[in-house]
Design an enzyme around this catalytic site. Structure first.
Site, PDB file in Angstrom:
ATOM      1  N   ASP A  38     -31.830 -39.692  20.088  1.00 33.56           N
ATOM      2  CA  ASP A  38     -31.550 -38.620  19.138  1.00 33.56           C
ATOM      3  C   ASP A  38     -32.818 -38.376  18.336  1.00 33.56           C
ATOM      4  O   ASP A  38     -33.338 -39.286  17.686  1.00 33.56           O
ATOM      5  CB  ASP A  38     -30.396 -39.009  18.215  1.00 33.56           C
ATOM      6  CG  ASP A  38     -29.074 -39.112  18.963  1.00 33.56           C
ATOM      7  OD1 ASP A  38     -28.926 -38.399  19.977  1.00 33.56           O
ATOM      8  OD2 ASP A  38     -28.204 -39.881  18.533  1.00 33.56           O
ATOM      9  N   ASP A  88     -18.117 -35.653  23.667  1.00 28.64           N
ATOM     10  CA  ASP A  88     -18.143 -36.501  22.479  1.00 28.64           C
ATOM     11  C   ASP A  88     -16.708 -36.853  22.117  1.00 28.64           C
ATOM     12  O   ASP A  88     -15.841 -35.968  22.030  1.00 28.64           O
ATOM     13  CB  ASP A  88     -18.792 -35.783  21.300  1.00 28.64           C
ATOM     14  CG  ASP A  88     -20.294 -35.602  21.478  1.00 28.64           C
ATOM     15  OD1 ASP A  88     -20.876 -36.340  22.297  1.00 28.64           O
ATOM     16  OD2 ASP A  88     -20.876 -34.740  20.809  1.00 28.64           O
TER      17      ASP A  88
END
Length: 263
Positions: free
Chosen positions: A135, A16
């Site tokens: 997600d 990330d």
């Protein structure tokens, strides 16, 4: 032995990135700076990672473009496939990322808002280049979310009233080549993957599914590709903080009878 059981399972570190730096949080919150993404990618490549995934975690929320300078530097440093996601909202964005050196693009929020982005990307670059990131949050079972799993976008900020299982099937129909299923509930906890969610999706699509969110021990990786039926396991905290190396994870998986690529 089935064809599925003979296929090598992939181990994919997830990096990330925020403001050009590697970052990590828990359940999408409390992110801290933990290093340089290019140097980290090179180390994971040398340790035997099968692929690497990069997410620009605030690009969609901040409505800005992807970090192409980081993509170019990574492409010069590693020689395994890598995918890039975050802020990719058009075929032009996809083209820029692929030309910068990535093999795949990952679309998430933009695809939920414009599902035909998936088919336009698949038509332009082939399904193998299009990964849909999902997600997902567990919610009470309802008419709109009969599976009890809901799609959430913008880095876990916006609930969409979309059932995750139905969305997975539609993504495949639209031309996605792969799904990366990330449990927000498990993300960063190191308590193991959300195996029920992973298996439910793996069993309703024919394309590869990557389990994401929650790895804290190599046994969790084994569970993801056996009980969860995933084709690959995404890892972050377990390797970022030096708890286990990529090689140690793969050795454990191999000893458990999981077919993996060894270097």
């Amino acid at each position: 032995m089935s064809d599925f059981s003979r296929l090598s399972r992939r181990l994919i570190p997830c990096l990330d990135v925020r403001a050009g730096r590697l970052t990590k949080g828990i359940k999408f919150e409390g992110n801290i700076d933990i290093g340089d993404p290019v140097e980290t990618a090179r180390r994971y490549y040398e340790e035997g990672a099968d692929e690497i995934v990069f997410y620009d975690i605030t690009a969609s929320h901040e409505a800005r473009g992807i970090f192409l300078d980081v993509v170019e530097r990574v492409a010069e440093s590693i020689f395994i496939p890598f995918s890039v996601g975050g802020g990719i909202a058009s075929v032009e964005d996809m083209r820029a990322v692929l030309l910068a050196g990535a093999e795949k693009v990952s679309v998430n929020s933009a695809a939920v808002k414009d599902p035909f982005l998936i088919s336009r990307g698949a038509d332009a670059f082939g399904s193998q280049a299009i990964v849909v990131g999902m997600d997902v949050k567990q919610v009470p079972v309802s008419e709109v979310c009969p599976s009890g799993y809901e799609i959430v976008i913008h880095g876990g900020r916006k609930y969409m009233g979309m059932d995750a299982i139905a969305w997975a099937k539609r993504c495949e129909e639209l031309g996605a080549g792969e799904l990366c299923v990330n449990s927000i509930d498990a993300d960063g906890t190191r308590d193991g993957y959300e195996l029920t969610l992973t298996r439910m999706i793996s069993e309703v699509v024919t394309i590869p599914v990557i389990a994401s969110g929650g790895a804290g021990h190599p046994q969790h990786l084994v569970d993801a590709v056996t009980a969860g039926r995933a084709s690959a396991a995404l890892v972050a905290s377990i390797v970022h903080y030096g708890q286990y190396s990529i090689a140690e994870c793969k050795d454990f998986m191999a000893r458990a009878g999981v077919p993996v690529r060894r270097i």
